[in-house]
Design a protein around this motif. Sequence first.
Motif, PDB file in Angstrom:
ATOM      1  N   GLN A   1     -13.344   5.291   3.416  1.00  0.00           N
ATOM      2  CA  GLN A   1     -13.190   6.734   3.630  1.00  0.00           C
ATOM      3  C   GLN A   1     -11.845   7.048   4.277  1.00  0.00           C
ATOM      4  O   GLN A   1     -11.141   7.947   3.856  1.00  0.00           O
ATOM      5  CB  GLN A   1     -14.300   7.245   4.537  1.00  0.00           C
ATOM      6  N   GLU A   2     -11.521   6.268   5.293  1.00  0.00           N
ATOM      7  CA  GLU A   2     -10.263   6.473   5.999  1.00  0.00           C
ATOM      8  C   GLU A   2      -9.087   6.234   5.049  1.00  0.00           C
ATOM      9  O   GLU A   2      -8.120   6.991   5.016  1.00  0.00           O
ATOM     10  CB  GLU A   2     -10.142   5.517   7.188  1.00  0.00           C
ATOM     11  N   TYR A   3      -9.224   5.162   4.291  1.00  0.00           N
ATOM     12  CA  TYR A   3      -8.144   4.815   3.375  1.00  0.00           C
ATOM     13  C   TYR A   3      -7.941   5.918   2.347  1.00  0.00           C
ATOM     14  O   TYR A   3      -6.824   6.322   2.045  1.00  0.00           O
ATOM     15  CB  TYR A   3      -8.460   3.488   2.679  1.00  0.00           C
ATOM     16  N   MET A   4      -9.069   6.410   1.811  1.00  0.00           N
ATOM     17  CA  MET A   4      -8.974   7.442   0.791  1.00  0.00           C
ATOM     18  C   MET A   4      -8.418   8.734   1.376  1.00  0.00           C
ATOM     19  O   MET A   4      -7.709   9.472   0.708  1.00  0.00           O
ATOM     20  CB  MET A   4     -10.348   7.696   0.167  1.00  0.00           C
ATOM     21  N   ALA A   5      -8.766   8.991   2.651  1.00  0.00           N
ATOM     22  CA  ALA A   5      -8.212  10.172   3.313  1.00  0.00           C
ATOM     23  C   ALA A   5      -6.691  10.059   3.331  1.00  0.00           C
ATOM     24  O   ALA A   5      -5.966  11.013   3.044  1.00  0.00           O
ATOM     25  CB  ALA A   5      -8.754  10.288   4.735  1.00  0.00           C
ATOM     26  N   MET A   6      -6.210   8.858   3.651  1.00  0.00           N
ATOM     27  CA  MET A   6      -4.765   8.653   3.729  1.00  0.00           C
ATOM     28  C   MET A   6      -4.127   8.766   2.338  1.00  0.00           C
ATOM     29  O   MET A   6      -3.036   9.294   2.185  1.00  0.00           O
ATOM     30  CB  MET A   6      -4.476   7.281   4.309  1.00  0.00           C
ATOM     31  N   GLU A   7      -4.824   8.238   1.336  1.00  0.00           N
ATOM     32  CA  GLU A   7      -4.342   8.317  -0.043  1.00  0.00           C
ATOM     33  C   GLU A   7      -4.131   9.769  -0.469  1.00  0.00           C
ATOM     34  O   GLU A   7      -3.085  10.144  -0.974  1.00  0.00           O
ATOM     35  CB  GLU A   7      -5.389   7.719  -0.989  1.00  0.00           C
ATOM     36  N   ARG A   8      -5.179  10.549  -0.259  1.00  0.00           N
ATOM     37  CA  ARG A   8      -5.143  11.949  -0.682  1.00  0.00           C
ATOM     38  C   ARG A   8      -4.082  12.691   0.124  1.00  0.00           C
ATOM     39  O   ARG A   8      -3.378  13.542  -0.410  1.00  0.00           O
ATOM     40  CB  ARG A   8      -6.530  12.574  -0.467  1.00  0.00           C
TER      41      ARG A   8
ATOM     42  N   GLY B   1      -4.062  -7.937 -11.501  1.00  0.00           N
ATOM     43  CA  GLY B   1      -2.795  -7.322 -11.876  1.00  0.00           C
ATOM     44  C   GLY B   1      -2.619  -5.910 -11.350  1.00  0.00           C
ATOM     45  O   GLY B   1      -1.597  -5.279 -11.577  1.00  0.00           O
ATOM     46  N   MET B   2      -3.629  -5.400 -10.655  1.00  0.00           N
ATOM     47  CA  MET B   2      -3.504  -4.039 -10.135  1.00  0.00           C
ATOM     48  C   MET B   2      -3.164  -4.008  -8.651  1.00  0.00           C
ATOM     49  O   MET B   2      -2.924  -2.943  -8.089  1.00  0.00           O
ATOM     50  CB  MET B   2      -4.800  -3.262 -10.374  1.00  0.00           C
ATOM     51  N   TYR B   3      -3.168  -5.187  -8.035  1.00  0.00           N
ATOM     52  CA  TYR B   3      -2.978  -5.202  -6.581  1.00  0.00           C
ATOM     53  C   TYR B   3      -1.641  -4.636  -6.158  1.00  0.00           C
ATOM     54  O   TYR B   3      -1.542  -3.938  -5.165  1.00  0.00           O
ATOM     55  CB  TYR B   3      -3.099  -6.616  -6.010  1.00  0.00           C
ATOM     56  N   GLU B   4      -0.590  -4.970  -6.924  1.00  0.00           N
ATOM     57  CA  GLU B   4       0.752  -4.550  -6.512  1.00  0.00           C
ATOM     58  C   GLU B   4       0.808  -3.037  -6.372  1.00  0.00           C
ATOM     59  O   GLU B   4       1.327  -2.523  -5.390  1.00  0.00           O
ATOM     60  CB  GLU B   4       1.818  -5.053  -7.497  1.00  0.00           C
ATOM     61  N   GLY B   5       0.253  -2.356  -7.370  1.00  0.00           N
ATOM     62  CA  GLY B   5       0.248  -0.903  -7.332  1.00  0.00           C
ATOM     63  C   GLY B   5      -0.459  -0.384  -6.094  1.00  0.00           C
ATOM     64  O   GLY B   5       0.041   0.476  -5.376  1.00  0.00           O
ATOM     65  N   PHE B   6      -1.614  -0.956  -5.835  1.00  0.00           N
ATOM     66  CA  PHE B   6      -2.384  -0.549  -4.669  1.00  0.00           C
ATOM     67  C   PHE B   6      -1.626  -0.847  -3.387  1.00  0.00           C
ATOM     68  O   PHE B   6      -1.589  -0.046  -2.470  1.00  0.00           O
ATOM     69  CB  PHE B   6      -3.734  -1.283  -4.634  1.00  0.00           C
ATOM     70  N   ARG B   7      -1.031  -2.053  -3.346  1.00  0.00           N
ATOM     71  CA  ARG B   7      -0.374  -2.459  -2.106  1.00  0.00           C
ATOM     72  C   ARG B   7       0.835  -1.566  -1.816  1.00  0.00           C
ATOM     73  O   ARG B   7       1.030  -1.122  -0.697  1.00  0.00           O
ATOM     74  CB  ARG B   7       0.035  -3.925  -2.168  1.00  0.00           C
ATOM     75  N   ASP B   8       1.608  -1.285  -2.856  1.00  0.00           N
ATOM     76  CA  ASP B   8       2.772  -0.407  -2.665  1.00  0.00           C
ATOM     77  C   ASP B   8       2.337   0.923  -2.074  1.00  0.00           C
ATOM     78  O   ASP B   8       2.939   1.431  -1.135  1.00  0.00           O
ATOM     79  CB  ASP B   8       3.458  -0.131  -4.011  1.00  0.00           C
ATOM     80  N   ARG B   9       1.275   1.452  -2.657  1.00  0.00           N
ATOM     81  CA  ARG B   9       0.821   2.748  -2.200  1.00  0.00           C
ATOM     82  C   ARG B   9       0.365   2.675  -0.739  1.00  0.00           C
ATOM     83  O   ARG B   9       0.724   3.525   0.079  1.00  0.00           O
ATOM     84  CB  ARG B   9      -0.314   3.248  -3.095  1.00  0.00           C
ATOM     85  N   ALA B  10      -0.396   1.638  -0.419  1.00  0.00           N
ATOM     86  CA  ALA B  10      -0.890   1.499   0.955  1.00  0.00           C
ATOM     87  C   ALA B  10       0.277   1.393   1.927  1.00  0.00           C
ATOM     88  O   ALA B  10       0.242   1.955   3.015  1.00  0.00           O
ATOM     89  CB  ALA B  10      -1.797   0.276   1.075  1.00  0.00           C
ATOM     90  N   GLU B  11       1.319   0.700   1.520  1.00  0.00           N
ATOM     91  CA  GLU B  11       2.485   0.568   2.395  1.00  0.00           C
ATOM     92  C   GLU B  11       3.171   1.908   2.617  1.00  0.00           C
ATOM     93  O   GLU B  11       3.568   2.242   3.728  1.00  0.00           O
ATOM     94  CB  GLU B  11       3.480  -0.438   1.806  1.00  0.00           C
ATOM     95  N   ARG B  12       3.284   2.674   1.520  1.00  0.00           N
ATOM     96  CA  ARG B  12       3.953   3.972   1.670  1.00  0.00           C
ATOM     97  C   ARG B  12       3.137   4.913   2.554  1.00  0.00           C
ATOM     98  O   ARG B  12       3.676   5.669   3.341  1.00  0.00           O
ATOM     99  CB  ARG B  12       4.206   4.602   0.297  1.00  0.00           C
ATOM    100  N   VAL B  13       1.808   4.841   2.405  1.00  0.00           N
ATOM    101  CA  VAL B  13       0.935   5.655   3.258  1.00  0.00           C
ATOM    102  C   VAL B  13       1.139   5.253   4.723  1.00  0.00           C
ATOM    103  O   VAL B  13       1.288   6.106   5.601  1.00  0.00           O
ATOM    104  CB  VAL B  13      -0.546   5.500   2.850  1.00  0.00           C
ATOM    105  N   GLY B  14       1.182   3.946   4.958  1.00  0.00           N
ATOM    106  CA  GLY B  14       1.387   3.444   6.319  1.00  0.00           C
ATOM    107  C   GLY B  14       2.701   3.935   6.899  1.00  0.00           C
ATOM    108  O   GLY B  14       2.772   4.348   8.059  1.00  0.00           O
ATOM    109  N   GLU B  15       3.757   3.920   6.086  1.00  0.00           N
ATOM    110  CA  GLU B  15       5.071   4.378   6.555  1.00  0.00           C
ATOM    111  C   GLU B  15       5.053   5.863   6.906  1.00  0.00           C
ATOM    112  O   GLU B  15       5.617   6.281   7.908  1.00  0.00           O
ATOM    113  CB  GLU B  15       6.125   4.140   5.465  1.00  0.00           C
ATOM    114  N   LEU B  16       4.360   6.627   6.059  1.00  0.00           N
ATOM    115  CA  LEU B  16       4.292   8.068   6.303  1.00  0.00           C
ATOM    116  C   LEU B  16       3.591   8.353   7.637  1.00  0.00           C
ATOM    117  O   LEU B  16       4.046   9.178   8.426  1.00  0.00           O
ATOM    118  CB  LEU B  16       3.542   8.752   5.152  1.00  0.00           C
TER     119      LEU B  16
END
Lengths: 373, 296
Positions: free
Chosen positions: A126-133, A225-240
């Motif tokens: 839930q927390e992760y998805m909140a950050m995604e959105r 093969g989808m991890y990279e996409g997910f990881r990049d996004r998680a990193e950008r969310v973390g930076e924000l």
Amino acid sequence: MSLEAVLQGKRIVVCAGAGGVGKTTCAAAIGMAAAGRGMRVLVMTIDPARRLAGALGLPDIGDEPHRVDLTGRGMPAAGRLDALMLDAKGTFDRLVREHAPTTERAERILRNPIYRQVSGAVAGSQEYMAMERLWELHAEGGYDLIVLDTPPARNALDFLDAPGRVMRFIEGRALRLLLRPGLRAGRLGLRVLGSGTQVMMSAVERLTGLTLLEDVSEFLGAFDGMYEGFRDRAERVGELLASERTTFVLITSAEPEPIGEAEAFWQALVEHGMPFGGAVVNKVHPDHLQGRGRRGVRSRAQRQLVDAGVPEAVATRAAANLDGLQALASRDRTAIERLERLIAPQPLLCVPRLDHDVDDLDAVSAVSRHLER
Amino acid sequence: MSLLTKRLLIVTGKGGVGKSTVSAALGLALAARGRRTVIAETGGQERMIRLFELAGPAGSEPRPAAPNLEVLSIDPRHALQSELQAQLPIGGIAGRLVDTRAVAAVAQTAPALRELLALSTIRNLLAGHHDTVVLDAPATGHAIGMLEVPRTLQRIARVGPVRQRAESLVRLLEDDRQTAVVLVSTPEDLAVSETLDAWERLATTHVPCAGTIANGVLEPLFEAGDEAALAVVGDGDGPAARAAVAAAHARMAQTAAERELLRRLPSPLAELPLIQGDLPPGRAEAAELAGLLEGL
């Protein structure tokens, strides 16, 4: 100190704190105050009990922003308040569709029983998805300020570590290790790395039932093969979240337990080097004596009431009530002062307990006025 | 059938409404009836340990807290570990292996499995020498999710121990002679709204809900006519008198608002007063509340 100092130069406000302290109402009030300054504001919440919907007088809110009707509340023309209730599962589904190489693969994941079971239930999802959105809406750029009302966290780290936990889950590193031969063969094989693993495998199989493991292995295979996409996004969310455009605001009541959690959260924010804006203490018991000492107030009130012509019995009740409420007010005062010292020089804003506990738009508006004082 | 004759009471409610205090009070009320009771808390907050003033940390083994009453903390990870250990054919090596990869892997991948095993712990207590388990469950959203797990796993796991476990839990959870959910709510708008939501959602889970316990209710203090009697106080009177009148009005307004909110609670079982004094409440306060629940 006012809210102005907290919001200065910020694009994202993350409201954090324990459950039951009026966090959603405060998040909405911060949003309303900002809208009152002519900003375009979005308040996001994630909530199985549709709390924000109630607080904002909306029948229901979907995953998309809805305009909150602020007519008659003296808002400047440019000011605007939208609200959105996060649908964690919907966001996860959308992510899968976005990152999957083909539509077919996306559909396979979405149909997988393990995915359907866990996409809403993984710790931190839930927390992760909140950050995604949050990231999506921030990137779209339609708002001057986004206020995020986080799910009640038992532990501050639950929130900050959420992306990491979800990433670890999607990667399924430990399980992959366990299932590797099976994954490679496209089915669950028993020719495994070593006898120890084999023992474990059979134990896990016996425990879960073979089909569950097959589903798991298919689930992990589908994510290949989808991890990279997910990881990049998680990193950008973390930076924000760690950037200077963001600020974390602690929301608490003056009760000992939430205050304790707020202090722990502050500690965690500092340790993680996260931007901290200040604290809001909600539902503070009003001080009817306005700073005059509490000592002897019961007998003093009793005497003065009787002198004014109030019958003895009524005076006794009223004096006892005053004494009781002042005890709560002074307990609140002590807790607030301690938190204030801890977070200084960041501001602490107090919102008194409202007489009528109805969490509608009027309450949000009342809280918002207190924040502006 | 009365509440205190059930075997499993699942106590849930919005965060901060006093679920643990009510669980402790229910546990004490059951124990006073001579039922061997265990309060199982989830979430590792060690509230029961503190409330009953036991030396921490809370463990997964029941610990005596009062006559006929024990407390334990359900740690889903520990439940999973002992389960895997029981399934493994060998002792020493197995223990080490279980500690490492298997637990991490299974726990991460199948959160539902953890919850299933946590619920299984409760069933095992009931199969042992306990008459009643009071489950101090998580907040409503999470708790209802947990109660849905056995049915979900019944669908996913087609064979094996998980399937059997899920089936036997479904039988326990859905039997209204044995099991009841108790919703705790304070007389606050959001808590009442969440309680009403939970009441509706529970109706779709097949897990029987006995009703709601209102907690933290202001006790009536003022009587009819008091407001008029206080009206004689004016600006010329002492500051303490004026403060007392303002405080009286605040209390009267709050009492009236609370009555209004309490009327919305479905199937009310009991009303528990707001505890004055230091928070969180301790053993004495829980015992006092238990006295008010004895008739349930």
